[in-house]
Motif scaffolding. Structure first.
Motif, short mmCIF file in Angstrom:
data_model
loop_
_atom_site.label_atom_id
_atom_site.label_comp_id
_atom_site.label_asym_id
_atom_site.label_seq_id
_atom_site.Cartn_x
_atom_site.Cartn_y
_atom_site.Cartn_z
N ASP A 71 0.80 -1.23 0.00
CA ASP A 71 0.00 0.00 0.00
C ASP A 71 0.83 1.28 0.00
N VAL A 72 2.15 1.17 -0.11
CA VAL A 72 3.01 2.36 -0.02
C VAL A 72 2.60 3.41 -1.05
N GLU A 73 2.37 3.02 -2.28
CA GLU A 73 1.98 3.99 -3.32
C GLU A 73 0.66 4.66 -2.97
N LEU A 74 -0.29 3.89 -2.49
CA LEU A 74 -1.59 4.41 -2.06
C LEU A 74 -1.42 5.40 -0.91
N ILE A 75 -0.65 5.04 0.09
CA ILE A 75 -0.42 5.92 1.24
C ILE A 75 0.24 7.21 0.79
N TYR A 76 1.22 7.09 -0.09
CA TYR A 76 1.91 8.28 -0.61
C TYR A 76 0.91 9.20 -1.34
N GLY A 77 0.04 8.61 -2.12
CA GLY A 77 -0.98 9.39 -2.81
C GLY A 77 -1.91 10.10 -1.86
N PHE A 78 -2.33 9.42 -0.79
CA PHE A 78 -3.19 10.05 0.21
C PHE A 78 -2.47 11.20 0.90
N ILE A 79 -1.18 11.02 1.19
CA ILE A 79 -0.40 12.08 1.83
C ILE A 79 -0.34 13.31 0.93
N LEU A 80 -0.13 13.10 -0.36
CA LEU A 80 -0.08 14.23 -1.30
C LEU A 80 -1.43 14.94 -1.37
N GLN A 81 -2.52 14.18 -1.39
CA GLN A 81 -3.86 14.78 -1.42
C GLN A 81 -4.14 15.56 -0.14
N LEU A 82 -3.74 15.00 1.00
CA LEU A 82 -3.92 15.69 2.28
C LEU A 82 -3.13 16.99 2.29
N THR A 100 9.45 10.42 0.63
CA THR A 100 9.50 9.60 -0.59
C THR A 100 8.81 8.27 -0.31
N ARG A 101 8.48 7.59 -1.37
CA ARG A 101 7.88 6.26 -1.23
C ARG A 101 8.83 5.33 -0.47
N GLU A 102 10.10 5.41 -0.79
CA GLU A 102 11.08 4.54 -0.13
C GLU A 102 11.19 4.85 1.36
N GLN A 103 11.14 6.12 1.73
CA GLN A 103 11.16 6.48 3.15
C GLN A 103 9.92 5.93 3.86
N LEU A 104 8.79 6.01 3.20
CA LEU A 104 7.57 5.44 3.79
C LEU A 104 7.72 3.94 3.98
N ARG A 105 8.23 3.28 2.98
CA ARG A 105 8.44 1.83 3.06
C ARG A 105 9.34 1.50 4.26
N PHE A 113 7.19 -0.04 7.28
CA PHE A 113 7.09 -1.49 7.06
C PHE A 113 8.39 -2.27 7.28
N SER A 114 9.44 -1.62 7.74
CA SER A 114 10.67 -2.35 8.01
C SER A 114 10.59 -2.99 9.40
N GLU A 115 11.67 -3.60 9.83
CA GLU A 115 11.69 -4.24 11.15
C GLU A 115 11.43 -3.22 12.25
N LYS A 116 11.99 -2.02 12.13
CA LYS A 116 11.75 -0.95 13.11
C LYS A 116 10.74 0.02 12.51
N ARG A 117 9.52 -0.10 12.97
CA ARG A 117 8.44 0.75 12.46
C ARG A 117 8.23 1.94 13.40
N TYR A 118 8.01 3.09 12.79
CA TYR A 118 7.82 4.30 13.58
C TYR A 118 6.36 4.73 13.66
N ALA A 119 5.55 4.21 12.79
CA ALA A 119 4.13 4.55 12.78
C ALA A 119 3.38 3.42 12.10
N GLU A 120 2.08 3.47 12.20
CA GLU A 120 1.23 2.47 11.57
C GLU A 120 0.15 3.19 10.77
N VAL A 121 -0.41 2.47 9.81
CA VAL A 121 -1.42 3.05 8.93
C VAL A 121 -2.60 2.10 8.83
#
Length: 165
Positions: free
Chosen positions: A13-24, A37-42, A46-54
Motif C-alpha cells: 500500500d506504499v503507493e496508495l499511502i503516498y498518494g493520500f499524503i499528497l492529497q492531504l 518519498t515512497r522509499e522512506q515510507l516503506r 514497514f521495516s523491522e523498526k516501524r515508527y508509525a502504523e497506517v
C-alpha cells in the motif's frame, strides 16, 4: 453488512499511502512541505523498526481514506497514548461517516492498548474538521492545537460498530 471496512495497511500500500499524503497536503495548503518519498515510507512504516502504523478505509473494496498513527507516552498518566498524525478521506466520500469510523477504530486500539488518551492536531482554519471533532467528544486544548478524546468520550467513540478485516 457495511459498504466500508477498515484494514491495516501492508507494504503493497506504499503507493496508495503516498498518494493520500499528497492529497492531504494539497487540501491543507502544505503541498510544498512534502519531502517524504515512497522509499522512506516503506522504510519507516514497514521495516523491522516501524515508527508509525497506517490503517486504510475502503468503500465497496476501493481505498477512500487513511489514518497514520503512533504511540506516545504521558508522564502525567504513566500510560501510553495514541497519537493520530494524519487522517484523510477523499472529498467525494466525505459525509459517509468514514472519518468517524477511522477514529472509532483508533479509539478501540487505544483502549485495547491501555492508552490514557487519544490525541491529534487540527489546523485552526479548518472549521469543518473542528466542528466534526467536537461532535464526537474531542476537546480543544486552548494553549495547543491538540485534540483529545478520553474517558467517556473515548469509550463512546470506541463503541462505534466498525467492521475490522
Amino acid at each position: 453488512m457495511s459498504p466500508f471496512n477498515i484494514r491495516p495497511a501492508a507494504e503493497k500500500d506504499v503507493e496508495l499511502i503516498y498518494g493520500f499524503i499528497l492529497q492531504l497536503a494539497e487540501y491543507e495548503k502544505l503541498a510544498n512541505e512534502v519531502v517524504a518519498t515512497r522509499e522512506q515510507l516503506r522504510e519507516t512504516l514497514f521495516s523491522e523498526k516501524r515508527y508509525a502504523e497506517v490503517i486504510i478505509a475502503e468503500y465497496e473494496n476501493k481505498p477512500v481514506g487513511f489514518a497514520l498513527y503512533f504511540y506516545n507516552y504521558s508522564t502525567f498518566l504513566a500510560k501510553p497514548g495514541l497519537y493520530l498524525e494524519d487522517l484523510f478521506v477523499i472529498p467525494e466520500m466525505r459525509g459517509k461517516k468514514i472519518g468517524k469510523a477511522l477514529l472509532s477504530y483508533l479509539a478501540q486500539l487505544a483502549i485495547e492498548n491501555n492508552c490514557g488518551r487519544f490525541e491529534w492536531w487540527v489546523l485552526d482554519w479548518n472549521q469543518s474538521a473542528i466542528d466534526f471533532y467536537r461532535s464526537i467528544g474531542a476537546k480543544g486544548m486552548d494553549e495547543w492545537t491538540v485534540q483529545r478524546v478520553d474517558g467517556e468520550s473515548l469509550h463512546k467513540l470506541a463503541g462505534e460498530n466498525v467492521e475490522v478485516t
